[in-house]
Scaffold this active site. Structure first.
Site, PDB file in Angstrom:
ATOM      1  CE  LYS A  37      -3.113  -2.409   3.422  1.00 34.66           C
ATOM      2  NZ  LYS A  37      -4.134  -1.522   4.793  1.00 34.66           N
ATOM      3  CD  GLU A  93       8.613  -1.322  -2.140  1.00 40.36           C
ATOM      4  OE1 GLU A  93       7.232  -0.180  -1.824  1.00 40.36           O
ATOM      5  OE2 GLU A  93       8.854  -1.957  -1.802  1.00 40.36           O
ATOM      6  CG  ASP A  94       6.791   2.485   0.390  1.00 42.88           C
ATOM      7  OD1 ASP A  94       7.491   1.488   0.462  1.00 42.88           O
ATOM      8  OD2 ASP A  94       5.404   1.871   1.453  1.00 42.88           O
ATOM      9  CG  ASP A  97      13.652  -1.692   5.858  1.00 40.33           C
ATOM     10  OD1 ASP A  97      15.460  -1.800   5.993  1.00 40.33           O
ATOM     11  OD2 ASP A  97      13.238  -1.872   7.101  1.00 40.33           O
ATOM     12  CG  PHE A 146       9.758   2.847  11.848  1.00 38.66           C
ATOM     13  CD1 PHE A 146       9.768   1.297  11.218  1.00 38.66           C
ATOM     14  CD2 PHE A 146       8.743   3.120  12.065  1.00 38.66           C
ATOM     15  CE1 PHE A 146       8.730   0.848  10.043  1.00 38.66           C
ATOM     16  CE2 PHE A 146       7.434   2.768  10.873  1.00 38.66           C
ATOM     17  CZ  PHE A 146       7.463   1.481  10.401  1.00 38.66           C
ATOM     18  NE  ARG A 159      -1.221   2.794   4.593  1.00 40.51           N
ATOM     19  CZ  ARG A 159      -0.270   1.388   4.820  1.00 40.51           C
ATOM     20  NH1 ARG A 159       1.012   1.803   4.474  1.00 40.51           N
ATOM     21  NH2 ARG A 159      -0.495   0.564   5.141  1.00 40.51           N
TER      22      ARG A 159
HETATM   23  P1  IMP Z   1      12.398  -4.211   2.563  1.00 44.28           P
HETATM   24  O1  IMP Z   1      11.776  -5.182   2.327  1.00 44.28           O
HETATM   25  O2  IMP Z   1      12.730  -4.759   4.142  1.00 44.28           O
HETATM   26  O3  IMP Z   1      12.909  -3.365   1.863  1.00 44.28           O
HETATM   27  O4  IMP Z   1      10.876  -3.306   2.809  1.00 44.28           O
HETATM   28  C1  IMP Z   1      10.444  -3.164   2.431  1.00 44.28           C
HETATM   29  C2  IMP Z   1       8.606  -2.308   2.506  1.00 44.28           C
HETATM   30  O5  IMP Z   1       8.945  -2.673   4.267  1.00 44.28           O
HETATM   31  C3  IMP Z   1       8.507  -1.223   2.539  1.00 44.28           C
HETATM   32  O6  IMP Z   1       7.838  -1.197   0.882  1.00 44.28           O
HETATM   33  C4  IMP Z   1       7.843  -0.754   3.494  1.00 44.28           C
HETATM   34  O7  IMP Z   1       6.812  -0.619   3.417  1.00 44.28           O
HETATM   35  C5  IMP Z   1       8.391  -1.253   5.058  1.00 44.28           C
HETATM   36  N1  IMP Z   1       9.335  -0.247   5.973  1.00 44.28           N
HETATM   37  C6  IMP Z   1       9.947  -0.373   5.525  1.00 44.28           C
HETATM   38  N2  IMP Z   1      10.990   0.366   6.132  1.00 44.28           N
HETATM   39  C7  IMP Z   1      10.002   1.380   6.763  1.00 44.28           C
HETATM   40  C8  IMP Z   1       9.626   2.595   7.401  1.00 44.28           C
HETATM   41  O8  IMP Z   1      10.610   2.690   7.844  1.00 44.28           O
HETATM   42  N3  IMP Z   1       8.511   2.761   7.546  1.00 44.28           N
HETATM   43  C9  IMP Z   1       7.791   2.056   6.987  1.00 44.28           C
HETATM   44  N4  IMP Z   1       7.597   1.379   6.178  1.00 44.28           N
HETATM   45  C10 IMP Z   1       9.072   1.490   6.056  1.00 44.28           C
HETATM   46 MG    MG Z   2       5.910  -0.731   0.711  1.00 41.76          MG
END
Ligand code: IMP
Ligand code: MG
Length: 169
Positions: A37, A93-94, A97, A146, A159
């Site tokens: 989302k 992508e937002d 991480d 975060f 959001r």
């Molecule tokens: P990844 O798979 O660890 O790269 O994480 C990606 C997903 O985790 C993102 O699409 C976000 O939805 C969520 N996410 C990672 N870091 C944060 C943060 O600092 N705040 C909110 N959502 C996060």
């Molecule tokens: Mg995401």
């Protein structure tokens, strides 16, 4: 809550990304894939800054998070990937991480036979991603904190903040 990236800086950078993407795909067709989302607000702003306007927009829901830490497993919803076979896709992508979510999705797009895959992310935590996922169009690198706002949530809240903020511990 502490503001990390102001409303003004976010919107300026999103418009720049829109121009970069317009130049990159100039004269070529592509399909934008909005990762729900978290990316819906970023994507809405970004895609309105992209020209011309005859590209496709699709949605996918990927989820790897529980609370504030990665669950280590990615779930995919609305996953009719067939339609991306042979397509040039731009994944929106937002935040990247750990890179787990997009490593998983990249793999799926490769399996299905997408012609090319480019990634646009509003944010990246480079200390965590460590280059695992290559981001072609990046808004801002941020520290390992975060964050919420511009589509990013904490337990589905915050959001709609128009800026990026660090959530207090
Ligand atoms: P990844 O798979 O660890 O790269 O994480 C990606 C997903 O985790 C993102 O699409 C976000 O939805 C969520 N996410 C990672 N870091 C944060 C943060 O600092 N705040 C909110 N959502 C996060
Ligand atoms: Mg995401």
């Amino acid at each position: 809550m502490k503001v990390l990236i102001s409303t003004e800086d976010v919107s300026k950078r999103i418009n720049e990304l829109g121009s970069e993407i317009s130049r990159y795909y100039s004269g070529r067709q592509f399909t934008a894939i909005v990762v729900l989302k978290g990316s819906f607000i970023f994507a809405a702003d970004l895609l309105r800054a992209v020209e011309p306007n005859d590209f496709g927009i699709e949605f996918i829901r990927l989820s790897s998070y529980r609370g504030t830490s990665s669950s280590g497993k990615v779930e995919m919803f609305m996953g009719e990937l067939e339609k991306f076979r042979g397509k040039d896709v731009l994944v929106i992508e937002d935040i990247v991480d750990t890179g787990l979510t997009l490593t998983f999705f990249n793999e799926k797009l490769r399996e299905i036979g997408a012609n090319s895959v480019k990634i646009c992310s509003l944010l990246e935590k480079p200390e965590i991603n460590k280059g695992r996922v290559k981001i072609d169009f990046l808004g801002f690198p941020i520290p390992d904190k975060f964050v919420v706002g511009c589509g990013l949530d904490h337990n589905e809240k915050y959001r709609n903040l128009p800026f990026i903020a660090v959530l207090d511990e």
